[in-house]
Design an enzyme around this catalytic site. Structure first.
Site, PDB file in Angstrom:
ATOM      1  N   HIS A  78       0.842  -1.203   0.000  1.00 16.16           N
ATOM      2  CA  HIS A  78       0.000   0.000   0.000  1.00 16.16           C
ATOM      3  C   HIS A  78       0.873   1.247   0.000  1.00 16.16           C
ATOM      4  CE1 HIS A  78      -3.683  -2.252   0.232  1.00 16.16           C
ATOM      5  NE2 HIS A  78      -3.128  -2.985   1.186  1.00 16.16           N
ATOM      6  N   ALA A 142       2.281  -4.218  14.114  1.00 18.20           N
ATOM      7  CA  ALA A 142       1.614  -2.968  13.775  1.00 18.20           C
ATOM      8  C   ALA A 142       1.655  -2.003  14.952  1.00 18.20           C
ATOM      9  CB  ALA A 142       0.173  -3.240  13.373  1.00 18.20           C
TER      10      ALA A 142
END
Length: 163
Positions: A78, A142
């Site tokens: 992304h 994350a």
């Protein structure tokens, strides 16, 4: 470039063609432009290097300083909001998700950004700060904040706050 496209094909089952990866994925575009910017940076043509870096950031949302050293087959998934600092070093076959920062903690002209080993995965929103070493095969979860070295084949999670 073939190896990079192959890495994206192996990584992303949503990729329908090499053409799609090359022209529509932001990561390969940013890496290709980085290679050009890095070439000018090594020639000490800093303005040209930074101009290409700015163009790349505008086109892809990925900011890679022209001085950063990047290995083979880096997959930037992304990509929006990825920042890779000037003295960062990234090994081969790594995966970086969107929102990752490989940043510095000082403003001195020294090694101030991370050194990332081979086959490292850095999760969405993670911040790896300072001249730390991330060992081969490590996984950064994350939103983790890493300011100390991470041993090879280790996983760092958000709630560990590896500081």
């Amino acid at each position: 470039m073939r190896d990079l496209i192959k890495a994206y094909r192996n990584y992303d089952p949503a990729a329908k063609s090499n053409f799609e990866i090359l022209f529509l994925y932001p990561g390969p575009k940013a890496l290709c432009l980085h290679r050009i910017a890095h070439f000018f940076y090594k020639l000490k043509l800093y303005f040209c290097a930074r101009l290409i870096c700015e163009l790349s950031r505008f086109l892809t949302g990925i900011e890679i300083h022209p001085g950063a050293q990047i290995g083979k087959r880096l997959v930037i998934d992304h990509g929006m909001g990825v920042v890779i600092g000037e003295t960062a070093e990234i090994g081969d076959d790594c995966i970086i998700f969107h929102g990752v920062t490989l940043g510095g903690l000082k403003f001195d002209p020294v090694k101030r950004h991370p050194t990332v080993g081979h086959r490292v995965l850095i999760g969405t929103g993670a911040k790896v700060l300072g001249p730390v070493r991330i060992g081969d095969g490590a996984r950064i979860g994350a939103n983790a904040v890493v300011t100390k070295d991470v041993e090879a084949n280790t996983t760092v999670k958000l709630n560990e706050f590896h500081r």
